[in-house]
Motif scaffolding. Structure first.
Motif, PDB file in Angstrom:
ATOM      1  N   ILE A 183     106.160  59.707  57.613  1.00 24.91           N
ATOM      2  CA  ILE A 183     104.966  59.000  58.090  1.00 24.91           C
ATOM      3  C   ILE A 183     105.274  57.516  58.099  1.00 24.91           C
ATOM      4  O   ILE A 183     105.557  56.924  57.064  1.00 24.91           O
ATOM      5  CB  ILE A 183     103.767  59.303  57.187  1.00 24.91           C
ATOM      6  CG1 ILE A 183     103.413  60.773  57.335  1.00 24.91           C
ATOM      7  CG2 ILE A 183     102.584  58.434  57.537  1.00 24.91           C
ATOM      8  CD1 ILE A 183     102.269  61.222  56.518  1.00 24.91           C
ATOM      9  N   SER A 184     105.212  56.941  59.252  1.00 28.40           N
ATOM     10  CA  SER A 184     105.554  55.519  59.330  1.00 28.40           C
ATOM     11  C   SER A 184     104.380  54.671  58.857  1.00 28.40           C
ATOM     12  O   SER A 184     103.246  54.859  59.290  1.00 28.40           O
ATOM     13  CB  SER A 184     105.902  55.154  60.761  1.00 28.40           C
ATOM     14  OG  SER A 184     104.805  55.420  61.578  1.00 28.40           O
ATOM     15  N   ILE A 185     104.645  53.800  57.945  1.00 25.53           N
ATOM     16  CA  ILE A 185     103.593  52.926  57.436  1.00 25.53           C
ATOM     17  C   ILE A 185     103.872  51.516  57.942  1.00 25.53           C
ATOM     18  O   ILE A 185     104.911  50.944  57.623  1.00 25.53           O
ATOM     19  CB  ILE A 185     103.569  52.936  55.902  1.00 25.53           C
ATOM     20  CG1 ILE A 185     103.351  54.367  55.424  1.00 25.53           C
ATOM     21  CG2 ILE A 185     102.493  52.029  55.362  1.00 25.53           C
ATOM     22  CD1 ILE A 185     103.597  54.557  53.963  1.00 25.53           C
ATOM     23  N   PRO A 186     102.994  50.985  58.761  1.00 27.82           N
ATOM     24  CA  PRO A 186     103.262  49.653  59.299  1.00 27.82           C
ATOM     25  C   PRO A 186     103.307  48.607  58.192  1.00 27.82           C
ATOM     26  O   PRO A 186     102.582  48.711  57.205  1.00 27.82           O
ATOM     27  CB  PRO A 186     102.099  49.397  60.247  1.00 27.82           C
ATOM     28  CG  PRO A 186     101.151  50.487  60.059  1.00 27.82           C
ATOM     29  CD  PRO A 186     101.734  51.531  59.188  1.00 27.82           C
ATOM     30  N   ASP A 240     102.420  45.457  58.236  1.00 23.75           N
ATOM     31  CA  ASP A 240     101.407  44.389  58.218  1.00 23.75           C
ATOM     32  C   ASP A 240     100.108  44.851  57.574  1.00 23.75           C
ATOM     33  O   ASP A 240      99.055  44.899  58.188  1.00 23.75           O
ATOM     34  CB  ASP A 240     101.124  43.899  59.646  1.00 23.75           C
ATOM     35  CG  ASP A 240     100.618  45.028  60.510  1.00 23.75           C
ATOM     36  OD1 ASP A 240     100.985  46.177  60.232  1.00 23.75           O
ATOM     37  OD2 ASP A 240      99.839  44.766  61.438  1.00 23.75           O
ATOM     38  N   LEU A 241     100.198  45.218  56.303  1.00 26.91           N
ATOM     39  CA  LEU A 241      98.996  45.745  55.658  1.00 26.91           C
ATOM     40  C   LEU A 241      98.360  44.771  54.680  1.00 26.91           C
ATOM     41  O   LEU A 241      97.426  45.115  53.977  1.00 26.91           O
ATOM     42  CB  LEU A 241      99.350  47.046  54.929  1.00 26.91           C
ATOM     43  CG  LEU A 241      99.528  48.239  55.852  1.00 26.91           C
ATOM     44  CD1 LEU A 241      99.918  49.464  55.057  1.00 26.91           C
ATOM     45  CD2 LEU A 241      98.276  48.517  56.644  1.00 26.91           C
ATOM     46  N   GLU A 242      98.879  43.594  54.626  1.00 25.44           N
ATOM     47  CA  GLU A 242      98.295  42.629  53.689  1.00 25.44           C
ATOM     48  C   GLU A 242      96.983  42.104  54.266  1.00 25.44           C
ATOM     49  O   GLU A 242      96.679  42.299  55.420  1.00 25.44           O
ATOM     50  CB  GLU A 242      99.286  41.484  53.449  1.00 25.44           C
ATOM     51  CG  GLU A 242     100.669  41.945  53.013  1.00 25.44           C
ATOM     52  CD  GLU A 242     100.650  42.973  51.894  1.00 25.44           C
ATOM     53  OE1 GLU A 242      99.806  42.851  50.988  1.00 25.44           O
ATOM     54  OE2 GLU A 242     101.449  43.913  51.933  1.00 25.44           O
ATOM     55  N   LYS A 291      92.946  49.701  58.325  1.00 21.72           N
ATOM     56  CA  LYS A 291      93.816  48.992  57.398  1.00 21.72           C
ATOM     57  C   LYS A 291      93.654  49.558  55.971  1.00 21.72           C
ATOM     58  O   LYS A 291      94.638  49.796  55.271  1.00 21.72           O
ATOM     59  CB  LYS A 291      93.433  47.506  57.407  1.00 21.72           C
ATOM     60  CG  LYS A 291      94.621  46.584  57.429  1.00 21.72           C
ATOM     61  CD  LYS A 291      94.196  45.184  57.752  1.00 21.72           C
ATOM     62  CE  LYS A 291      95.394  44.287  57.877  1.00 21.72           C
ATOM     63  NZ  LYS A 291      95.084  42.913  58.173  1.00 21.72           N
ATOM     64  N   LEU A 318      96.414  51.352  53.614  1.00 17.80           N
ATOM     65  CA  LEU A 318      96.720  50.845  52.269  1.00 17.80           C
ATOM     66  C   LEU A 318      96.604  51.957  51.238  1.00 17.80           C
ATOM     67  O   LEU A 318      97.416  52.060  50.318  1.00 17.80           O
ATOM     68  CB  LEU A 318      95.769  49.695  51.912  1.00 17.80           C
ATOM     69  CG  LEU A 318      96.097  48.342  52.545  1.00 17.80           C
ATOM     70  CD1 LEU A 318      94.953  47.372  52.349  1.00 17.80           C
ATOM     71  CD2 LEU A 318      97.364  47.759  51.945  1.00 17.80           C
TER      72      LEU A 318
END
Lengths: 362, 399
Positions: A8-11, A13-15, B365, B369
């Protein structure tokens, strides 16, 4: 072996989601708006009383939800028991009455239990039957889901959509320029785009939300609804122009018969329905058509003509569309070369037009 | 000589059994079995422990469930006397109850004499007994029967039962305790002392899955945004509170959003809200996963969670979660991950839900997370390693 992260690709830019800060904002907002009466909080019983008083009885919109709701409600009452609370007034005689009631209850319990045993058994059987009924509905819907393979799955996920030639523009030109065309089962909106290119006003009707989203992405006018329900919901003699593509080539034949009847009734006098279907006379065209696994049958133009006449259409015109170009013919002839395929009859069978168009007036 | 088999001892076990601790036991046992550990289940024949009058029960013969041997023993279906209820009331009110009466209470609550006899006779055949959860008689009396090989996955939350003296004794007699989260371990140390054995093992992990949200919507006729609740529908899980808050939210905002409930148990849904509060009952695994993928947000209103499988499973579908602020564990998950929000009362529920419904980007998002937190902190490799450490530490102590 692949790790979960690789599957599963997790991008990256999650901040940027600061939950404690959001919660502070929420609490501040609550303080600011508390006095406005926005957060009126009532017990559910009171809400229920208010609603029932204002709106009357509420009907459930979906039969499956109705069944599930009633099963859950029935389950609540199914385990009937002979036990019941007893009490007595606070009078001098009260304790004696209470004692008498308790003795009576104790004395009666075996007899009542014998009856309630049967009642409980009956309730459980009824609940099980209802549960089976619910499962049948769910299973049926599950089977209908994609009906094997649906259009979205075939076109978008398997990438098996046919390439459209210019026949859609030609179909759009068959309609009177000043009439709004309704395209039932508009799919990804190819015809709506062709109509726009030809300067025609067109509205698509599509039930699949994923296909609706594709149309909306192209800025096309589309209404999310079942095409059958949409057509049935129109007043008689009200639609001036209806376009249908691959009519009867998917789904049940019974639905086609029903649809043609309703279509004839909803079209206005002199209204026109244009149908573009695959032509079964073309061997190569048929092969191309059946690449799309959502297609289940082809309908011969003569059959379609007969069905339309039976449904009440009077003025019918059938035209062949989307023929093989000389280049395509040459390419195929080279591939089939050396097999003596020069005969004109065979050539006509192989390269008959891929589609036919029926223009039907009421 | 001691055997190698690890025996899990949950109060009930089998297909269709729902409940956090039971699912936890099943997932952990199946994963360890798949990784080559010899695993067995010792349990009762109970299907639903909340319905004593129910005649539904599992057969007592040996069963193999997904490759794991399950031995079932009859549940002592003692009639709950008025004395029991009085005792129960005193406990829940936090009143003092004598030790011997606490023991009587736990025996009546849920136990199996034949299971205890089996433990006593066949203890040598097993390497360890892993009891789960802390509350039931099967656990208390089981640990009392074979303390030298007993480990516990407590699934502890802050409730009056947890303060009983019998459980303080039990926690100190164990070889090791396998906590699910840090807040759970902190609570246990606060209640029973810093010297209790054990560490955070982490509960369970999940394998990534792909759901089909459109399938769920098609099969169950669900359109538009919806908030999903999965799990037992009962007062201790705060399901009635969720229904009440949600109905008030609908009434106050007039929004077109639904609350979908899935799981066992029952909750009273006001008839006039039944088009927007829909109880689908028990969902099969595939339906549940499709539901997670289709949901706009998940709500977990329970304040008594020691891990919250629902939250973790939902995050794999990249869905944000709304949890109760009074639950240390779920709030800890949300704070550490950024995968959702919490509410303390109706106004904060109202505003948090508004925020999630109005901001698809924020939802996406937060969901991602949550997934990142889950994959980073709950992997089977790490859980197996910590599980092994607790076992070995217990065995070293035993000598």
């Amino acid at each position: 072996m692949k790790t979960a992260e690789e599957i599963i690709s997790i991008p990256p830019d999650l901040e940027g989601v600061d939950v404690p800060r959001i919660m502070e904002d929420i609490k501040r907002r609550v303080e600011e708006r508390r006095q406005s009466g926005l957060y009126r909080e009532l017990p559910t019983e009171e809400l229920e009383r208010m609603r029932v008083g204002e709106r009357g009885e509420v009907t459930i919109q979906d039969p499956l939800h109705e069944i599930i709701f009633n099963i859950e409600l029935a389950r609540h009452f199914a385990a009937v028991s002979s036990w019941y609370p007893i009490g007595a007034r606070r009078t001098p005689l009260g304790p004696f009455i209470l004692l008498a009631k308790k003795i009576l209850r104790r004395f009666m319990t075996p007899y009542m239990e014998a009856v309630f045993d049967k009642q409980r058994e009956f309730n459980m059987r009824v609940l099980e039957a209802l549960k089976v009924f619910q499962e049948i509905i769910v299973r049926e819907r599950e089977r209908n889901y994609r009906a094997g393979v649906d259009r979205y799955y075939a076109w978008e996920e398997l990438g098996l959509a046919e390439e459209d030639g210019e026949f859609l523009e030609e179909a759009a030109r068959r309609f009177p320029p000043d009439k709004e065309i309704v395209h039932l089962w508009c799919g990804r909106g190819e015809f709506l785009e062709a109509a726009r290119r030809e300067g025609r006003e067109a509205l698509g009707v599509e039930e699949d939300p994923r296909l609706v989203r594709i149309c909306q992405g192209k800025n096309l006018r589309v209404q999310q609804a079942s095409s059958m329900d949409y057509l049935e919901g129109q007043p008689a003699d009200s639609l001036p122009a209806v376009f249908l593509r691959d009519l009867g080539e998917r789904g049940e034949l019974g639905d086609l018969m029903w649809l043609l009847g309703v279509l004839a009734s909803r079209l206005e006098r002199d209204g026109v329905a244009v149908i573009v279907n695959h032509h079964p006379r073309s061997v190569l065209g048929t092969e191309e058509a059946f690449v799309d696994p959502s297609l289940v049958r082809l309908i011969h133009p003569e059959t379609m003509e007969g069905l339309l006449k039976g449904a009440g259409f009077r003025d019918l015109r059938v035209t062949s569309l989307d023929g093989f170009s000389p280049d395509e013919e040459r390419e195929w002839m080279e591939r089939l070369g050396g097999m003596g395929l020069e005969l004109q009859d065979l050539r006509e069978t192989l390269f008959a037009p891929r589609r036919y168009l029926v223009e039907a007036r009421k | 000589m001691s055997g190698e088999t690890i025996a899990f001892v949950p109060p009930r076990y089998g297909r269709g059994v729902v409940g956090g601790a039971e699912i936890h036991a099943r997932m952990l046992a199946e994963e360890l079995h798949a990784r080559g550990w010899p695993v067995e289940i010792l349990t009762t024949d109970a299907v639903d422990i909340n319905r004593r009058e129910s005649k539904e029960r599992f057969a007592l013969e040996l069963e193999v469930v997904n490759g794991i041997t399950v031995r079932r023993f009859p549940w002592d279906r003692t009639r709950l006397t008025r004395r029991f209820h009085r005792l129960e009331r005193k406990i829940t009110e936090g009143k003092r109850v004598a030790f011997s009466r606490q023991e009587t209470w736990s025996r009546q609550l849920f136990c199996s004499s034949e299971l205890l006899s089996y433990l006593e006779k066949h203890a040598q055949k097993y390497r360890a007994f892993v009891f789960i959860p802390y509350l039931f008689g099967t656990t208390y009396w089981g640990i009392k029967t074979v303390p030298e090989k007993s480990y516990l996955i407590p699934c502890l939350h802050d409730e009056p039962y947890a303060r009983l003296e019998i459980f303080r004794h039990m926690m100190h007699s164990l070889r090791g305790i396998m906590f699910n989260t840090e807040p759970e371990m902190e609570l246990a140390r606060r209640l029973y002392g810093e010297d209790i054995p054990g560490k955070v093992v982490g509960g369970v992990a999940f394998h990534p899955y792909r759901g089909d949200p459109e399938r769920f919507r098609h099969v169950f006729s669900i359109r538009g945004d919806f908030v999903l609740y999965t799990g037992r529908k009962e007062i201790p899980k705060n399901t009635p509170l969720l229904v009440e808050y949600f109905c008030n939210y609908l009434e106050n905002t007039g929004r077109d959003v639904k609350l979908i409930l899935a799981g066992s148990g029952s909750v009273n849904i006001p008839v006039s809200f039944r088009n927007q509060v829909i109880d689908l009952g028990y969902l099969e695994e595939r339906d549940k996963r499709d539901a997670y993928c289709a949901a706009t947000a998940i709500c977990q209103p329970s304040t008594r969670e020691s891990l919250s499988l629902v939250l973790l499973e939902a995050w794999l579908a990249e869905v944000p979660c709304l949890v109760h602020g009074d639950c240390a564990v779920t709030r800890h998950h949300v704070e550490r991950s950024g995968g959702g929000l919490w509410f303390d009362d109706y106004p904060t529920f109202h505003e948090a839900l508004d925020l999630l419904l109005d901001n698809p980007d924020l939802r996406r998002k937060m969901g991602r997370l949550g997934k990142r937190y889950l994959l980073e902190n709950y992997s089977w490799d790490a859980i197996e390693e910590r599980f092994r450490e607790v076992l070995e530490e217990g065995e070293r102590k035993r000598g």
